[in-house]
Write an enzyme that holds these catalytic residues in place. Sequence first.
Site, short mmCIF file in Angstrom:
data_model
loop_
_atom_site.label_atom_id
_atom_site.label_comp_id
_atom_site.label_asym_id
_atom_site.label_seq_id
_atom_site.Cartn_x
_atom_site.Cartn_y
_atom_site.Cartn_z
N VAL A 62 -77.75 -15.72 -23.35
CA VAL A 62 -77.92 -16.06 -24.76
C VAL A 62 -78.32 -14.78 -25.49
CG1 VAL A 62 -79.14 -17.47 -26.45
CG2 VAL A 62 -78.66 -18.39 -24.17
N LYS A 100 -74.20 -17.97 -27.18
CA LYS A 100 -74.25 -18.23 -25.74
C LYS A 100 -72.94 -17.76 -25.12
CE LYS A 100 -76.54 -21.11 -23.46
NZ LYS A 100 -77.23 -22.27 -22.86
N ASP A 135 -78.71 -34.31 -19.85
CA ASP A 135 -79.55 -33.31 -19.20
C ASP A 135 -80.75 -32.98 -20.09
OD1 ASP A 135 -80.31 -31.72 -17.08
OD2 ASP A 135 -79.23 -29.97 -17.78
#
Length: 552
Positions: A34, A49, A147
């Site tokens: 990043v 990213k 997630d």
Amino acid sequence: MGSLGDHAGGGNTRVIAGRYRLEARLGRGGMGLVWRATDLLLGRQVAVKELARDEALSDAEAEQQRERTLREARAVAQLRHPHVIVVHDVVVQDEHPYIVMELIEGGSLAGRLARGGPLDAHEVARMGIDLLGALSTAHEAGILHRDLKPANVLLERATGRFVLTDFGIAQLSGATTLTEVGSFVGSPEYTAPERMAGERTGPGSDLWSLGALLVTALAGESPFRRDSIGGVLHAVVYDDIRPPAAAAPLLPVVLGLLDRDPRRRLDAAQAEALLRAYVATGRMPDAPRERPGAVPPRHSVLPGRAGGPGRPGRPKRGGYASAGWELPPAALAGGRPGGRQGRAALIAAALAAAVTGAGVSAALLVGRDGDGARAPSSSTASPTPTVTVTDRSPGPSSPEAPQGYRIAEDPGGFALAVPETFRREPDGPGVSYVSPDGTYRIGIRQTGRVPGGPLAAQRRADAEGPRNHPGYREGRVTETTRNGRPAALWEFTRDGFAEGGKGGGDADGRRTFDLCWEEDGRTVDVWVSAPVADAAQARRYFDAAVDTFVRR
């Protein structure tokens, strides 16, 4: 999408896409790097990213993952919520995908907990409200996070705003998966037991993860943290759930979200109401004892202790916070009752998957990079996950069928993966594969080239939507690619009705996902339609169909 790392790194003066100047490394995780960057066109700071290539994948698999990632990134870019990361752009340079996001100054919740310890209950309740709003917006768009963990929650230093990030990209890396692509995705400490069991999942699975996250923020570590991946799996699917004393202020919402039976789990509206009440009064009301259609609660003590398995047990010292829950039969793989043996089989299957998954280490499976930092990776909707390993032996040009799917070799000159129970039906100039009750419909149509290409075709369809689809609304067209070819994704909702007179109507309308692209001189449309309430599952069927489609 990407999360802002907690450690600064060296500088870099590369310019990608002729627009974004990469200037300083902000963090490294399982998904790649990043960067702090400058948008030279608009003169603003952004985060970029740079997604890493999983070297264990073949070129074809890597291309498929890249295409899915970019498609999902563009879908998430359509979300508008103050607590969802803003995705500004998605670009590819030298075959490497980059996701350009808003820059959040402040770092992740994981970093905050590591540096300063647990948060106070009021701040955790406020965070829960923020994240419930973000998740609800994503779920309404048919996107599951899958997630949710401290590394994927950012805390803006100047405003105290919590921001949810890392949608849709966990399948690019094995860093937090139990097996290879198509089997299981996520961080086990924050993964709902029904996902561990390979059952159908939905928004409720994200809410379980939020429950675990709230405990982590209150106590400083996950309630399912153990010394090994086997211990983590055992804790999630079998052990009594005993929230620590630090969770007491928010206990009703924590217990409600961490109900192993999704039918009894609190929904987002209920959880938000409890948290708002706590923020307003400093007291947490009791969670609703029952929800419409829910099964009655079933408590037990640990197997082998007084009271015996399946019989009501008296809460241990410490009161409600230490009362254990037993995993109900519905949460076991396949929904079969099995008591200890069933749970043991589930854990064994998960462990086998973990051991068999190529290139996956135990340290990464519990959500840590090699340097001890939590890996900032995540996932989105995909074909139904499972903790077993699928034995695949495809031919050189044959698509692979995820578990629960079959490859339909259609006489129309193509093949794709459809759920095993779906039947083929002629559908005007195309063909559809339809679920037995008519709820879901996967459509395929091939025509000659269309004027202006896929993007122009989808924009025309969107413009004509009100005329062709009763109650047409929420239409949007996104430019994308499919296997390197120009493509366009069209999404819309229309009034619900029974398609073909065989069921599938819905009072809230039906949601359609439609990808159009050109291939071999033909225009291909693959679409999936389902009731709005089932949009998340429809999106999984859509991804499977698009990812596996091949012309013959």
